[in-house]
Design an enzyme around this catalytic site. Structure first.
Site, PDB file in Angstrom:
ATOM      1  N   SER A   1       1.072   0.988 -11.757  1.00 14.35           N
ATOM      2  CA  SER A   1       0.588   1.093 -10.378  1.00 14.35           C
ATOM      3  C   SER A   1       1.337   0.141  -9.462  1.00 14.35           C
ATOM      4  O   SER A   1       1.758  -0.948  -9.891  1.00 14.35           O
ATOM      5  CB  SER A   1      -0.896   0.720 -10.359  1.00 14.35           C
ATOM      6  OG  SER A   1      -1.346   0.542  -9.040  1.00 14.35           O
TER       7      SER A   1
ATOM      8  N   TYR B   1      -7.537  -5.219 -11.492  1.00 14.08           N
ATOM      9  CA  TYR B   1      -6.989  -3.924 -11.911  1.00 14.08           C
ATOM     10  C   TYR B   1      -5.461  -4.001 -11.985  1.00 14.08           C
ATOM     11  O   TYR B   1      -4.847  -3.620 -12.993  1.00 14.08           O
ATOM     12  CB  TYR B   1      -7.438  -2.834 -10.924  1.00 14.08           C
ATOM     13  CG  TYR B   1      -6.603  -1.598 -10.961  1.00 14.08           C
ATOM     14  CD1 TYR B   1      -6.736  -0.676 -11.993  1.00 14.08           C
ATOM     15  CD2 TYR B   1      -5.658  -1.339  -9.958  1.00 14.08           C
ATOM     16  CE1 TYR B   1      -5.945   0.467 -12.029  1.00 14.08           C
ATOM     17  CE2 TYR B   1      -4.873  -0.208  -9.992  1.00 14.08           C
ATOM     18  CZ  TYR B   1      -5.022   0.692 -11.022  1.00 14.08           C
ATOM     19  OH  TYR B   1      -4.230   1.820 -11.061  1.00 14.08           O
TER      20      TYR B   1
ATOM     21  N   LYS C   1      -2.632  -3.764 -15.313  1.00 12.72           N
ATOM     22  CA  LYS C   1      -1.435  -2.905 -15.403  1.00 12.72           C
ATOM     23  C   LYS C   1      -0.195  -3.742 -15.691  1.00 12.72           C
ATOM     24  O   LYS C   1       0.666  -3.358 -16.495  1.00 12.72           O
ATOM     25  CB  LYS C   1      -1.259  -2.120 -14.104  1.00 12.72           C
ATOM     26  CG  LYS C   1      -2.363  -1.112 -13.834  1.00 12.72           C
ATOM     27  CD  LYS C   1      -2.224   0.097 -14.739  1.00 12.72           C
ATOM     28  CE  LYS C   1      -3.350   1.089 -14.577  1.00 12.72           C
ATOM     29  NZ  LYS C   1      -3.217   2.273 -15.422  1.00 12.72           N
TER      30      LYS C   1
HETATM   31  C1  UD1 Z   1      -6.330   1.575  -4.183  1.00 15.14           C
HETATM   32  C2  UD1 Z   1      -6.156   0.276  -4.924  1.00 15.14           C
HETATM   33  C3  UD1 Z   1      -4.961   0.393  -5.822  1.00 15.14           C
HETATM   34  C4  UD1 Z   1      -5.123   1.573  -6.772  1.00 15.14           C
HETATM   35  C5  UD1 Z   1      -5.334   2.832  -5.974  1.00 15.14           C
HETATM   36  C6  UD1 Z   1      -5.631   3.960  -6.948  1.00 15.14           C
HETATM   37  C7  UD1 Z   1      -7.012  -1.599  -3.539  1.00 15.14           C
HETATM   38  C8  UD1 Z   1      -6.646  -2.767  -2.703  1.00 15.14           C
HETATM   39  N1  UD1 Z   1      -5.981  -0.821  -4.003  1.00 15.14           N
HETATM   40  O1  UD1 Z   1      -5.215   1.736  -3.309  1.00 15.14           O
HETATM   41  O2  UD1 Z   1      -4.820  -0.805  -6.549  1.00 15.14           O
HETATM   42  O3  UD1 Z   1      -3.967   1.709  -7.569  1.00 15.14           O
HETATM   43  O4  UD1 Z   1      -6.436   2.660  -5.084  1.00 15.14           O
HETATM   44  O5  UD1 Z   1      -6.921   4.354  -6.982  1.00 15.14           O
HETATM   45  O6  UD1 Z   1      -8.170  -1.329  -3.779  1.00 15.14           O
HETATM   46  N2  UD1 Z   1      -9.583   3.462   3.590  1.00 15.14           N
HETATM   47  C9  UD1 Z   1     -10.508   3.577   4.621  1.00 15.14           C
HETATM   48  N3  UD1 Z   1     -11.750   4.089   4.350  1.00 15.14           N
HETATM   49  C10 UD1 Z   1     -12.106   4.502   3.089  1.00 15.14           C
HETATM   50  C11 UD1 Z   1     -11.153   4.403   2.034  1.00 15.14           C
HETATM   51  C12 UD1 Z   1      -9.917   3.872   2.330  1.00 15.14           C
HETATM   52  O7  UD1 Z   1     -10.216   3.210   5.768  1.00 15.14           O
HETATM   53  O8  UD1 Z   1     -13.259   4.957   2.905  1.00 15.14           O
HETATM   54  C13 UD1 Z   1      -8.233   2.940   3.877  1.00 15.14           C
HETATM   55  C14 UD1 Z   1      -7.879   1.671   3.122  1.00 15.14           C
HETATM   56  O9  UD1 Z   1      -8.249   0.527   3.834  1.00 15.14           O
HETATM   57  C15 UD1 Z   1      -6.335   1.818   2.992  1.00 15.14           C
HETATM   58  C16 UD1 Z   1      -6.132   3.338   2.889  1.00 15.14           C
HETATM   59  O10 UD1 Z   1      -7.321   3.922   3.448  1.00 15.14           O
HETATM   60  O11 UD1 Z   1      -5.688   1.365   4.154  1.00 15.14           O
HETATM   61  C17 UD1 Z   1      -5.956   3.824   1.466  1.00 15.14           C
HETATM   62  O12 UD1 Z   1      -7.037   3.351   0.671  1.00 15.14           O
HETATM   63  P1  UD1 Z   1      -7.293   3.838  -0.832  1.00 15.14           P
HETATM   64  O13 UD1 Z   1      -7.213   5.318  -0.901  1.00 15.14           O
HETATM   65  O14 UD1 Z   1      -8.553   3.195  -1.313  1.00 15.14           O
HETATM   66  O15 UD1 Z   1      -6.038   3.306  -1.629  1.00 15.14           O
HETATM   67  P2  UD1 Z   1      -5.445   1.809  -1.764  1.00 15.14           P
HETATM   68  O16 UD1 Z   1      -6.413   0.802  -1.341  1.00 15.14           O
HETATM   69  O17 UD1 Z   1      -4.103   1.810  -1.107  1.00 15.14           O
END
Ligand code: UD1
Length: 326
Positions: A116, A140, A144
């Protein structure tokens, strides 16, 4: 080749199993169905229900004689890993050590491992290449990275060859609709947006709109799961062909903001998708974008289906089918 896809009933694992089947390989899926789903199994693949924590079951499965294993059986919620480290250490680290030992004992000589971008932590520079320092921000990501280190020792000491694939944000669904399951209780952005579009939740919470990005919301590198699946096939052929292990990033090299995803989803679903801006989520970097130059050079791989519309459209098709929305 004869391949054991461990975690092959999950979201990414089922796409990977599909791609190996499409490439003419023989596939057996090994999965405990804790988050994987029966509906993600394909009739052409064999299925063994079992857990990577059950060494005897794993060894019995691998004893049938496999050319390679693909390992996608991990817990992946970064937030949860910070409050339940034991769960992540046991399943992700100890479970992988079980797989490696079973491979060594049964003569399976190649492993493709789902790593990851979380191994990098807060970016020091963009785009992130494989030489970027690895300082995970969450447990997490640490699991990895720790497995990657164990893999490199096993490579030296046992001859097990591996491909560690550092995924950025996996998204999208099989274009032909052959993967049927939608994740339960998703936490990642795109499934949450889809649930809002499908009326399964009232609104999307946007975690912060005051980042230094194009519109203030978080920017990520979304890579289509079918592009990821192709990279598994290419990397396995490569490590078997060259006899050398490899560690590569897999990303689209394009940064998309939360609001760009929401706007595309509004356009493609016709749903208003209400949003509410809330506080930043702890540990979330402003922007993560991959360099996939190494995957291009070594695997001849590049993301081909990872455009914004392709990712949102294929995911929405799946939610519509699963939820019976016309
Ligand atoms: C997350 C994990 C990452 C993991 C990946 C796979 C963290 C910091 N990172 O990536 O380690 O490999 O998932 O599952 O947790 N967002 C919103 N509202 C939401 C959900 C997300 O605004 O309800 C935003 C987040 O702040 C981010 C973006 O959407 O900016 C992507 O979020 P997400 O899909 O959760 O992925 P990551 O955080 O990048």
């Amino acid at each position: 080749m004869k391949i054991l896809v461990i975690g092959g009933a999950g979201y990414i694992g089922s796409h990977v199993a599909r791609e190996f089947l499409d490439s003419g390989d023989s596939v057996t899926v090994f999965d405990d169905l804790s988050s994987g789903m029966r509906e993600n199994l394909f009739p052409e693949a064999h299925f063994i229900e079992g857990s990577i924590m059950d060494y005897a079951a794993l060894k019995a499965a691998l004893s049938a004689g496999y050319d390679a294993a693909v390992h996608l059986a991990a817990f992946k919620a970064a937030g949860e890993s910070m409050v339940a480290p034991g769960k992540y250490a046991t399943n992700n680290i100890a479970g992988t050590v079980n797989i490696l030992n079973a491979c060594v004992e049964t003569g399976c000589k190649a492993l493709v491992f789902s790593s990851s971008a979380a191994v990098y932590g807060e970016p020091r520079y963009l785009p992130i290449d494989e030489k970027h320092p690895t300082e995970p921000e969450n447990f997490y990501g640490f699991t990895k990275l720790e497995i990657e280190r164990v893999l490199s020792w096993y490579d030296r000491l046992t001859g097990l060859r591996y491909a560690a694939l550092r995924y950025f944000n996996a998204a999208g669904y099989d274009e032909a609709g052959r993967v049927k399951g939608v994740e339960r209780n998703p936490a990642n952005l795109i499934p949450v947006v889809m649930e809002a579009a499908a009326g399964m939740r009232g609104e999307l919470q946007v975690f912060g709109d005051d980042y230094e990005t194009k519109d203030g919301t978080g920017v990520r590198d979304y890579v289509h799961v079918s592009d990821l699946a192709k990279a598994h096939v290419a990397s396995l052929r490569r490590i078997v062909g060259t006899g050398e292990s490899l560690t590569v990033n897999l990303g689209s090299e394009e940064g998309l903001s939360v609001m760009e995803i929401v706007e595309a989803a509004r356009r493609l679903t016709g749903s208003p998708i209400p949003v509410k801006v809330v506080a930043r989520r702890p540990g979330d970097p402003a922007k993560l974008v991959a360099s996939s130059a190494l995957a291009r050079e070594t695997l001849g791989w590049k993301a081909e289906r990872s455009g914004l519309d392709s990712i949102v459209r294929t995911t929405w098709e799946q939610y519509r089918r699963a939820r019976g929305i016309s």
